[in-house]
Design an enzyme around this catalytic site. Structure first.
Site, short mmCIF file in Angstrom:
data_model
loop_
_atom_site.label_atom_id
_atom_site.label_comp_id
_atom_site.label_asym_id
_atom_site.label_seq_id
_atom_site.Cartn_x
_atom_site.Cartn_y
_atom_site.Cartn_z
N ASN A 241 -14.45 -1.47 13.71
CA ASN A 241 -14.17 -1.17 12.31
C ASN A 241 -15.03 -2.13 11.49
O ASN A 241 -14.96 -3.34 11.70
CB ASN A 241 -12.68 -1.41 12.02
CG ASN A 241 -12.37 -1.43 10.54
OD1 ASN A 241 -13.07 -0.80 9.74
ND2 ASN A 241 -11.33 -2.14 10.16
N GLY A 242 -15.82 -1.60 10.57
CA GLY A 242 -16.65 -2.48 9.74
C GLY A 242 -18.11 -2.05 9.80
O GLY A 242 -18.42 -0.92 10.16
N LYS B 114 -6.16 10.15 -10.19
CA LYS B 114 -5.34 10.92 -9.24
C LYS B 114 -5.89 12.35 -9.12
O LYS B 114 -5.95 12.92 -8.04
CB LYS B 114 -3.87 10.97 -9.69
CG LYS B 114 -3.12 9.70 -9.43
CD LYS B 114 -2.76 9.55 -7.97
CE LYS B 114 -2.69 8.14 -7.46
NZ LYS B 114 -3.89 7.33 -7.45
N GLU C 75 -5.43 6.28 -14.77
CA GLU C 75 -4.83 6.49 -13.45
C GLU C 75 -4.55 7.99 -13.23
O GLU C 75 -4.79 8.53 -12.15
CB GLU C 75 -3.54 5.66 -13.31
CG GLU C 75 -2.65 5.96 -12.12
CD GLU C 75 -3.30 5.71 -10.76
OE1 GLU C 75 -4.44 5.22 -10.70
OE2 GLU C 75 -2.65 6.05 -9.76
N LYS D 226 -7.86 5.14 3.05
CA LYS D 226 -6.84 4.37 2.34
C LYS D 226 -7.28 2.93 2.09
O LYS D 226 -7.05 2.38 1.04
CB LYS D 226 -5.57 4.39 3.20
CG LYS D 226 -4.42 3.62 2.62
CD LYS D 226 -3.66 4.48 1.66
CE LYS D 226 -2.54 3.75 0.97
NZ LYS D 226 -2.31 4.30 -0.37
N GLU E 98 -9.30 12.43 -7.18
CA GLU E 98 -9.28 12.21 -5.73
C GLU E 98 -8.47 13.26 -5.00
O GLU E 98 -8.75 13.56 -3.84
CB GLU E 98 -8.84 10.78 -5.38
CG GLU E 98 -7.43 10.41 -5.70
CD GLU E 98 -7.09 8.96 -5.30
OE1 GLU E 98 -7.73 8.38 -4.42
OE2 GLU E 98 -6.14 8.41 -5.89
N ARG F 264 -6.48 5.47 7.50
CA ARG F 264 -7.61 4.57 7.33
C ARG F 264 -8.96 5.27 7.48
O ARG F 264 -10.00 4.72 7.12
CB ARG F 264 -7.53 3.44 8.37
CG ARG F 264 -6.31 2.59 8.24
CD ARG F 264 -6.31 1.51 9.29
NE ARG F 264 -7.42 0.62 9.09
CZ ARG F 264 -7.40 -0.45 8.30
NH1 ARG F 264 -6.31 -0.73 7.63
NH2 ARG F 264 -8.45 -1.21 8.18
N TRP G 213 -13.85 6.34 9.81
CA TRP G 213 -14.37 6.68 8.48
C TRP G 213 -15.85 6.33 8.55
O TRP G 213 -16.22 5.16 8.62
CB TRP G 213 -13.65 5.87 7.41
CG TRP G 213 -14.06 6.24 6.01
CD1 TRP G 213 -13.56 7.27 5.26
CD2 TRP G 213 -15.03 5.58 5.18
NE1 TRP G 213 -14.16 7.28 4.02
CE2 TRP G 213 -15.07 6.27 3.95
CE3 TRP G 213 -15.88 4.49 5.36
CZ2 TRP G 213 -15.91 5.89 2.91
CZ3 TRP G 213 -16.73 4.13 4.32
CH2 TRP G 213 -16.73 4.82 3.11
C1 AGP Z 1 -5.78 4.99 -5.04
O1 AGP Z 1 -5.22 6.25 -5.21
C2 AGP Z 1 -7.06 4.93 -4.42
N1 AGP Z 1 -7.18 5.70 -3.27
C3 AGP Z 1 -7.87 3.66 -4.50
O2 AGP Z 1 -8.39 3.62 -5.79
C4 AGP Z 1 -7.19 2.30 -4.19
O3 AGP Z 1 -6.24 2.01 -5.15
C5 AGP Z 1 -8.27 1.20 -4.12
O4 AGP Z 1 -9.17 1.50 -3.10
C6 AGP Z 1 -7.68 -0.18 -3.93
O5 AGP Z 1 -7.00 -0.29 -2.73
P1 AGP Z 1 -6.07 -1.53 -2.43
O6 AGP Z 1 -4.94 -1.47 -3.41
O7 AGP Z 1 -5.59 -1.34 -1.03
O8 AGP Z 1 -6.89 -2.76 -2.62
#
Ligand code: AGP
Length: 617
Positions: free
Chosen positions: A103-104, A490, A486, A612, A493, A27, A76
C-alpha cells in the site's frame, strides 16, 4: 490507499483473508488478490481486477488449498491500470516463491526497476510494487535469510509503503514494514493478524498494536516481534479496539452510507459522552497536555482535506466567536508548500476521519518540525495522526465504511464545538454560564437529528426528481456556507453531478450568471432568530435566484415562513443555537446525495475513482 491483511493461525486462511478484505474494501476496490502457503507447502496466488466479489467468485469456483498463513490485498490503482496483472500480490524471483503486497507509492521505483532490468529480471506488471518483490527475492536467493533480505530492501525504498511478504521456503512467517502508510497488528490466541486498520481483524480479536514509522513486524502464529529498519527491537503498547465487528456491518440497511446517516443521533451523542455534563459543562481531559499553552495561543490553523476541511470551517466560526482566537483553515496539501508562519504558540489542529490521510499527515509533521503544537481530531484509534500529535480528541462516530463521509463529519463538527467551549473556558473569553447554555443546546442535538431523519422519505422523493439534473448549486452563509460546500461535494462524489457551493453573499459577484430557468439551487438558510439578520439577507438571495428562474429548495429552521414563501420545497430542521445548525442542516443534504446516487443506479458506498482513506500525496 489499498487495504492489506495478513494472517498466521489455525483458521481457514482464505476465509480470514477474504473476510478482512471485505471490511477493508472501502480503502480501494479496483482489484483484489490473496496468496497463501498451503498445507503442502506450496505458494498459491489468486488475483482479479474488479471488486472483491469477483475474486470471491473465482475462489468459490476453484478453491485454493487449505492453508494457515497468507496475505491479501484490495487495490486503489496508482501505478498501472486496474487489471489482473497489476493486481497484488506480486511474485518475486525466478522461482516465483515470494509473494508481496503493498500500500503506498515507491517513489524511487524507476531507478530500482532499471537496475533489475539490467540484471535481466523480467516484469509481469506495470506497478511500482513489483520491484520490491524482485529485490527481496534476489537477496533471499543469495543469503537464505528472509528477515535480513527484507530489512536490506525496505531501507532502499523511498516514499510511502506498507509491505507484507511471504516466502514459500519460510512457510511460518509473514513480514511487514511500514513507512508513511498504516499498519496494525492484531493479537489473537494462537493466531496473529496484520491489517491496514483494525477492521481487517476485529471479528477475531480486539487486542491490537499500532506499528510505528519505519518499523518491521515479524509475525508468526505464536510470536510477534517489532524492530526498526536497522533490526533493533522495539516495544509498542497494546490497545483494545472499542467497537464491535457488528458496528462495521450494514445491519439490514441498503448501504453503509444509509446506515451511517441514520447512526448520527448515536454518533453525535457518543462524541459528547463523558465530555459534556448535563449542566452543559465541558471537560476535555484529552487536552491536559496542552492546558498551560491554551490561554496564550497566538492562532489556530486547522489542516484537513475534503469533508473534514468543511467541518473545520464550521469550527472556525465557533472558536473565533466563543474563544476569540484567530483561526484559519487550510487544505493540508496546500499548507506546507506556502511557507506558513508558525510559532510555539500556534496550535495546529489536524482533522481527519481516518487519521491516515497523507496530505494531512505531512502538514502536521511540517507543523511539528516548525515548533507548533499539534492536536488531532480523528475517528480511528491508533491512527498515525493520533500517534504523532501532542494531544488527540477522538470523535466517537464508530467505524465509517462508506467512502462518502457523513457521521464522521457531524462528529467532527461536534468535537469542534467542544474544543471551542473548552478554549473559551481556558481563555476566559465568555461567562461560564453562557458556555453552559451552549453546552446544554449541544446536548439536544442527537434528538434533533433524529427529527430531521424523519423527513428522509420526502428528501428521497425530491432527490429522484433530480435524476437528470446536469448541475446543482448550493448556497449558504455564515456556518451554512461550509454546509453548502459539503452538500455540493456529496453530490459530486456520489451522483457524479456537477455541483458547487457558494457563499450566498458572493452570488451577486459572479455566480448569479449561472442561473437560468429550472436551475436547481439548494439554499441553507440561517436561523430567523440570528442577531445579525443573515436570514433576511439569504431570503433576499432566494428571491434573486427565483426571479431568474431557479428552482429553490430550502433547508430552513422550523417556523421560517419566509423561506417557504419563495421556495419550491422546504425541509425544516428544529430550532437550535445558530452556531449548531450545521449538524442538522447537513442531514437532508446527505440523504439527498445518497438517494440521487441510488436513483441513478450508482454504487453509493464505493463511488468510482475514490477511496476512503487517501494515503498517497
Ligand atoms: C468525504 O466524503 C470524502 N470522501 C473525502 O473528502 C474525505 O473527507 C477526505 O479525503 C479526508 O479524509 P479523512 O477525514 O480521512 O482525512
Amino acid at each position: 490507499m489499498c487495504g492489506i491483511v495478513g494472517y498466521v493461525g489455525p483458521k481457514s486462511t482464505v476465509d480470514v483473508l477474504l473476510g478482512g478484505l471485505k471490511r477493508l474494501e472501502y480503502r480501494g476496490y479496483d482489484s483484489a488478490g490473496v496468496s497463501v502457503i498451503d498445507t503442502e507447502g506450496k505458494l498459491a496466488t489468486r488475483k482479479r481486477a474488479g471488486k472483491l466479489a469477483i475474486l470471491v467468485e473465482d475462489i468459490d469456483n476453484q478453491p485454493l488449498g487449505e492453508a494457515h498463513i497468507g496475505i491479501g490485498h484490495t487495490r486503489w490503482a496508482t501505478h498501472g491500470a486496474p487489471t489482473d496483472g497489476n493486481a497484488h500480490p506480486h511474485l518475486g524471483g525466478d522461482s516465483k516463491k515470494l509473494s508481496l503486497i503493498h500500500n503506498g507509492i515507491i517513489e524511487n521505483f524507476a531507478e530500482l526497476k532499471s537496475e533489475l532490468l539490467e540484471a535481466g529480471v523480467s516484469f509481469a506488471s506495470e506497478t511500482d510494487t513489483e520491484v520490491a518483490a524482485h529485490l527481496i527475492a534476489r537477496e533471499f536467493d543469495k543469503t537464505g535469510d528472509l528477515i535480513e533480505s527484507f530489512r536490506k530492501v525496505v531501507r532502499r525504498l523511498h516514499g510511502a509503503f506498507t509491505i507484507l511478504v511471504m516466502h514459500q521456503d519460510v512457510p511460518d512467517l509473514v513480514l511487514a514494514a511500514r513507512r508513511n502508510a498504516p499498519l496494525v497488528i492484531g493479537l489473537g490466541e494462537g493466531e496473529n493478524f496484520l491489517g491496514s486498520d483494525v477492521a481487517a481483524f476485529v471479528e477475531h480479536t480486539k487486542r491490537a498494536i499500532a506499528v510505528g514509522q519505519d518499523e518491521i513486524v515479524i509475525l508468526r502464529q505464536n510470536d510477534v516481534a517489532i524492530e526498526n529498519f536497522d533490526g533493533e527491537s522495539v516495544t509498542r503498547d497494546e490497545f483494545l479496539i472499542d467497537w464491535d465487528a457488528s458496528a462495521a456491518s450494514k445491519g439490514g440497511w441498503s448501504s453503509f452510507m444509509a446506515k451511517e446517516i441514520a447512526d448520527q443521533p448515536q454518533s453525535v451523542g457518543d462524541t459528547m459522552m463523558g465530555r459534556l455534563s448535563s449542566d452543559g459543562t465541558v471537560h476535555l481531559e484529552e487536552l491536559a497536555a496542552l492546558t498551560q499553552k491554551l490561554p496564550k495561543l497566538d492562532r489556530i490553523i486547522m489542516v484537513a482535506c475534503g469533508t473534514a476541511a468543511y467541518a473545520a470551517e464550521v469550527g472556525k466560526y465557533a472558536i473565533e466567536s466563543w474563544a476569540r482566537v484567530p483561526v484559519s483553515v487550510e487544505l493540508s496539501h496546500e499548507f506546507r508548500y506556502r511557507d506558513p508562519i508558525l510559532t510555539s504558540s500556534t496550535l495546529v489542529v489536524a482533522v481527519s476521519q481516518s487519521g491516515e490521510t497523507m496530505d494531512t499527515l505531512m502538514a502536521t509533521r511540517y507543523a511539528k518540525e516548525s515548533g507548533a503544537m499539534v492536536l488531532t481530531i480523528c475517528n480511528t484509534q491508533g491512527a498515525t495522526l493520533a500517534r504523532e500529535a501532542d494531544a488527540v480528541l477522538y470523535t466517537h462516530a464508530g467505524p465509517e465504511v462508506a467512502v462518502a463521509s457523513t457521521k464522521a463529519f457531524t462528529a467532527q463538527i461536534v468535537s469542534m464545538y467542544l474544543l471551542a467551549l473548552h478554549l473559551a473556558k481556558a481563555r476566559n473569553t465568555r461567562a461560564l454560564s453562557d458556555l453552559q447554555e451552549i453546552g446544554k443546546e449541544l446536548l439536544k442535538l442527537p434528538a434533533q437529528i433524529a427529527k430531521v431523519l424523519e423527513q428522509g422519505k420526502s428528501v428521497a422523493e425530491l432527490a429522484k426528481s433530480f435524476k437528470d439534473a446536469k448541475t446543482v448549486l448550493f448556497l449558504g452563509r455564515h456556518v451554512g456556507f461550509p454546509i453548502a460546500m459539503e452538500g455540493a461535494l456529496k453530490l459530486k462524489e456520489l451522483a457524479y453531478i456537477h455541483s458547487e457551493g457558494f457563499a450566498a453573499g458572493e452570488l451577486k459577484h459572479g455566480p448569479i450568471a449561472l442561473i437560468e430557468k429550472g436551475q436547481p439551487v439548494i439554499v441553507v438558510v440561517p436561523s430567523p432568530n440570528d442577531p445579525d439578520s443573515l436570514n433576511a439577507k439569504v431570503i433576499s438571495n432566494i428571491q434573486e435566484v427565483k426571479a431568474r428562474g431557479a428552482e429553490v429548495i430550502a433547508i430552513a429552521e422550523e417556523g421560517d415562513l419566509e423561506a417557504a414563501k419563495y421556495s419550491a420545497q422546504v425541509f425544516y430542521v428544529p430550532k437550535a443555537h445558530q452556531m449548531l445548525l450545521p449538524v442538522l442542516s447537513v442531514v437532508p443534504l446527505q440523504i439527498f446525495a445518497l438517494e440521487l446516487s441510488a436513483a441513478k443506479g450508482l454504487d453509493v458506498d464505493q463511488p468510482r475513482n475514490l477511496a476512503k482513506s487517501v494515503t498517497v500525496e
